[in-house]
Scaffold this motif. Sequence first.
Motif, PDB file in Angstrom:
ATOM      1  N   ARG A  38       0.830  -1.204   0.000  1.00 57.94           N
ATOM      2  CA  ARG A  38       0.000   0.000   0.000  1.00 57.94           C
ATOM      3  C   ARG A  38       0.858   1.244   0.000  1.00 57.94           C
ATOM      4  N   LEU A  39       1.925   1.231   0.857  1.00 61.27           N
ATOM      5  CA  LEU A  39       2.809   2.402   0.909  1.00 61.27           C
ATOM      6  C   LEU A  39       3.531   2.610  -0.435  1.00 61.27           C
ATOM      7  N   ALA A  40       3.969   1.471  -1.052  1.00 60.21           N
ATOM      8  CA  ALA A  40       4.644   1.594  -2.356  1.00 60.21           C
ATOM      9  C   ALA A  40       3.689   2.144  -3.409  1.00 60.21           C
ATOM     10  N   GLN A  41       2.417   1.669  -3.342  1.00 57.59           N
ATOM     11  CA  GLN A  41       1.432   2.146  -4.300  1.00 57.59           C
ATOM     12  C   GLN A  41       1.149   3.629  -4.100  1.00 57.59           C
ATOM     13  N   VAL A  42       1.072   4.041  -2.813  1.00 59.84           N
ATOM     14  CA  VAL A  42       0.857   5.464  -2.512  1.00 59.84           C
ATOM     15  C   VAL A  42       2.013   6.300  -3.034  1.00 59.84           C
ATOM     16  N   GLN A  43       3.248   5.777  -2.819  1.00 54.96           N
ATOM     17  CA  GLN A  43       4.426   6.520  -3.290  1.00 54.96           C
ATOM     18  C   GLN A  43       4.447   6.626  -4.817  1.00 54.96           C
ATOM     19  N   ARG A  44       4.081   5.514  -5.485  1.00 54.57           N
ATOM     20  CA  ARG A  44       4.036   5.542  -6.944  1.00 54.57           C
ATOM     21  C   ARG A  44       2.990   6.539  -7.436  1.00 54.57           C
ATOM     22  N   ARG A  45       1.846   6.535  -6.724  1.00 49.15           N
ATOM     23  CA  ARG A  45       0.782   7.444  -7.119  1.00 49.15           C
ATOM     24  C   ARG A  45       1.234   8.897  -6.972  1.00 49.15           C
ATOM     25  N   GLN A  46       1.944   9.143  -5.842  1.00 51.83           N
ATOM     26  CA  GLN A  46       2.451  10.503  -5.630  1.00 51.83           C
ATOM     27  C   GLN A  46       3.460  10.886  -6.719  1.00 51.83           C
ATOM     28  N   GLU A  48       3.605   9.634  -9.725  1.00 58.03           N
ATOM     29  CA  GLU A  48       2.878   9.813 -10.980  1.00 58.03           C
ATOM     30  C   GLU A  48       2.182  11.162 -11.010  1.00 58.03           C
ATOM     31  N   GLU A  49       1.604  11.557  -9.833  1.00 54.85           N
ATOM     32  CA  GLU A  49       0.952  12.869  -9.790  1.00 54.85           C
ATOM     33  C   GLU A  49       1.947  13.997 -10.037  1.00 54.85           C
ATOM     34  N   VAL A  50       3.162  13.844  -9.452  1.00 54.82           N
ATOM     35  CA  VAL A  50       4.206  14.862  -9.690  1.00 54.82           C
ATOM     36  C   VAL A  50       4.592  14.904 -11.172  1.00 54.82           C
ATOM     37  N   GLU A  51       4.736  13.691 -11.776  1.00 59.94           N
ATOM     38  CA  GLU A  51       5.093  13.618 -13.187  1.00 59.94           C
ATOM     39  C   GLU A  51       3.983  14.205 -14.052  1.00 59.94           C
ATOM     40  N   TRP A  52       2.730  13.896 -13.638  1.00 58.70           N
ATOM     41  CA  TRP A  52       1.602  14.467 -14.384  1.00 58.70           C
ATOM     42  C   TRP A  52       1.608  15.987 -14.314  1.00 58.70           C
ATOM     43  N   ASP A  53       1.891  16.482 -13.084  1.00 57.20           N
ATOM     44  CA  ASP A  53       1.935  17.945 -12.929  1.00 57.20           C
ATOM     45  C   ASP A  53       3.010  18.552 -13.824  1.00 57.20           C
ATOM     46  N   ARG A  54       4.180  17.892 -13.884  1.00 62.88           N
ATOM     47  CA  ARG A  54       5.249  18.406 -14.754  1.00 62.88           C
ATOM     48  C   ARG A  54       4.819  18.375 -16.222  1.00 62.88           C
ATOM     49  N   GLU A  55       4.204  17.265 -16.625  1.00 64.77           N
ATOM     50  CA  GLU A  55       3.749  17.170 -18.007  1.00 64.77           C
ATOM     51  C   GLU A  55       2.692  18.221 -18.320  1.00 64.77           C
ATOM     52  N   ILE A  56       1.770  18.439 -17.362  1.00 65.56           N
ATOM     53  CA  ILE A  56       0.730  19.453 -17.575  1.00 65.56           C
ATOM     54  C   ILE A  56       1.354  20.824 -17.715  1.00 65.56           C
ATOM     55  N   GLN A  57       2.335  21.126 -16.855  1.00 67.69           N
ATOM     56  CA  GLN A  57       3.002  22.426 -16.935  1.00 67.69           C
ATOM     57  C   GLN A  57       3.746  22.575 -18.266  1.00 67.69           C
ATOM     58  N   ALA A  58       4.454  21.481 -18.684  1.00 63.31           N
ATOM     59  CA  ALA A  58       5.156  21.541 -19.975  1.00 63.31           C
ATOM     60  C   ALA A  58       4.177  21.731 -21.125  1.00 63.31           C
ATOM     61  N   HIS A  59       3.033  21.022 -21.038  1.00 57.38           N
ATOM     62  CA  HIS A  59       2.014  21.162 -22.077  1.00 57.38           C
ATOM     63  C   HIS A  59       1.455  22.579 -22.115  1.00 57.38           C
ATOM     64  N   GLU A  60       1.199  23.151 -20.916  1.00 58.11           N
ATOM     65  CA  GLU A  60       0.704  24.525 -20.867  1.00 58.11           C
ATOM     66  C   GLU A  60       1.726  25.493 -21.433  1.00 58.11           C
ATOM     67  N   ALA A  61       3.021  25.259 -21.100  1.00 56.93           N
ATOM     68  CA  ALA A  61       4.068  26.127 -21.641  1.00 56.93           C
ATOM     69  C   ALA A  61       4.149  26.001 -23.159  1.00 56.93           C
ATOM     70  N   LEU A  62       4.046  24.761 -23.641  1.00 58.45           N
ATOM     71  CA  LEU A  62       4.069  24.543 -25.095  1.00 58.45           C
ATOM     72  C   LEU A  62       2.860  25.191 -25.758  1.00 58.45           C
ATOM     73  N   ARG A  63       1.701  25.080 -25.101  1.00 57.61           N
ATOM     74  CA  ARG A  63       0.500  25.690 -25.657  1.00 57.61           C
ATOM     75  C   ARG A  63       0.618  27.211 -25.685  1.00 57.61           C
ATOM     76  N   ALA A  64       1.214  27.767 -24.625  1.00 57.52           N
ATOM     77  CA  ALA A  64       1.412  29.220 -24.605  1.00 57.52           C
ATOM     78  C   ALA A  64       2.368  29.648 -25.718  1.00 57.52           C
ATOM     79  N   GLU A  65       3.434  28.862 -25.915  1.00 57.15           N
ATOM     80  CA  GLU A  65       4.372  29.168 -27.002  1.00 57.15           C
ATOM     81  C   GLU A  65       3.700  29.050 -28.366  1.00 57.15           C
ATOM     82  N   TRP A  66       2.854  28.050 -28.471  1.00 53.56           N
ATOM     83  CA  TRP A  66       2.121  27.831 -29.717  1.00 53.56           C
ATOM     84  C   TRP A  66       1.179  29.009 -29.999  1.00 53.56           C
ATOM     85  N   ASP A  67       0.471  29.452 -28.928  1.00 52.44           N
ATOM     86  CA  ASP A  67      -0.405  30.614 -29.089  1.00 52.44           C
ATOM     87  C   ASP A  67       0.388  31.840 -29.518  1.00 52.44           C
ATOM     88  N   LYS A  68       1.581  32.001 -28.905  1.00 53.16           N
ATOM     89  CA  LYS A  68       2.422  33.150 -29.259  1.00 53.16           C
ATOM     90  C   LYS A  68       2.847  33.072 -30.725  1.00 53.16           C
TER      91      LYS A  68
END
Length: 274
Positions: A38-46, A48-68
């Motif tokens: 359970r602890l390993a699964q919680v850590q993996r989930r955390q 993954e959430e951090v990785e997702w947040d990074r990907e979302i931020q990169a995607h938002e940055a790419l989208r902003a660059e694309w809009d520009k």
Amino acid sequence: MEIQAHADLRADWVRADSDVPSLRAELQQQKSEWERERLAQVQRRQEEEVEWDREIQAHEALRAEWDKETQAHEALRADWARKRDDVEALRADLQRQQAEWKHQRAAEKRRKEDELERVRAGFQWEDLTPDQRCLRHNARGYTARLANVPRSYDPVQACEETVIRIPGVAIEGRPLKCEDRGCSGVFGHWIAESGESICATYFKNFHDKGCTSPGSHRRRIQSRLENVQIGDDWRKMCSTTPATFRHQHFPKPDTCDIGIFGVWGVWEIKDNKC
């Protein structure tokens, strides 16, 4: 039998009771493993959430660059459209100017052509003079001076462009040659090919001179050239004068000779009697 069954059941209970600690230990071990998982699964989930947040931020940055970039592209397209409109306006103005220039050039060309026609209409051949000598059989040269040529006009060009038409003279058209004699003017030269009786040489009284040699099958015919004028080139006059005899037409003699009695044309015709 009941006592024996009761004893067996009691023995089973005793054995079961003795297995409880091992089962409890096994259960505790399973609970520990479940907790670790359970602890390993919680850590993996955390993670993954951090990785997702990074990907979302990169995607938002790419989208902003694309809009520009899209905005820059739209601005560039608008600027290009304005420049295209400017180019089209310049092109239309240039075409209008070219049409005006073309119209002006055409009008200027027509004006110059009309002026040249008026000038050319004044050109006139004068003093048509035949040559003293004949050029060949029935051909004589003529010379005339072109008058009324203004100083601004090329006299040789005027000579080459001006047609002669003189009634009673067998020449017509532009000169064969133009000669600029300076202060004397420009002169055109023609050749009359017919109607020149003074140059109409002819043969008559054809004399049979016999076979050229035994077995040659050739017979020699000779005739004197008539109407040859003093000063004419007898060779050229003789070699261009046609003749008709023995029901045959010959455009010229085979050879020409001159003697004390005049110029003679000589033919060697086919004759099987020789």
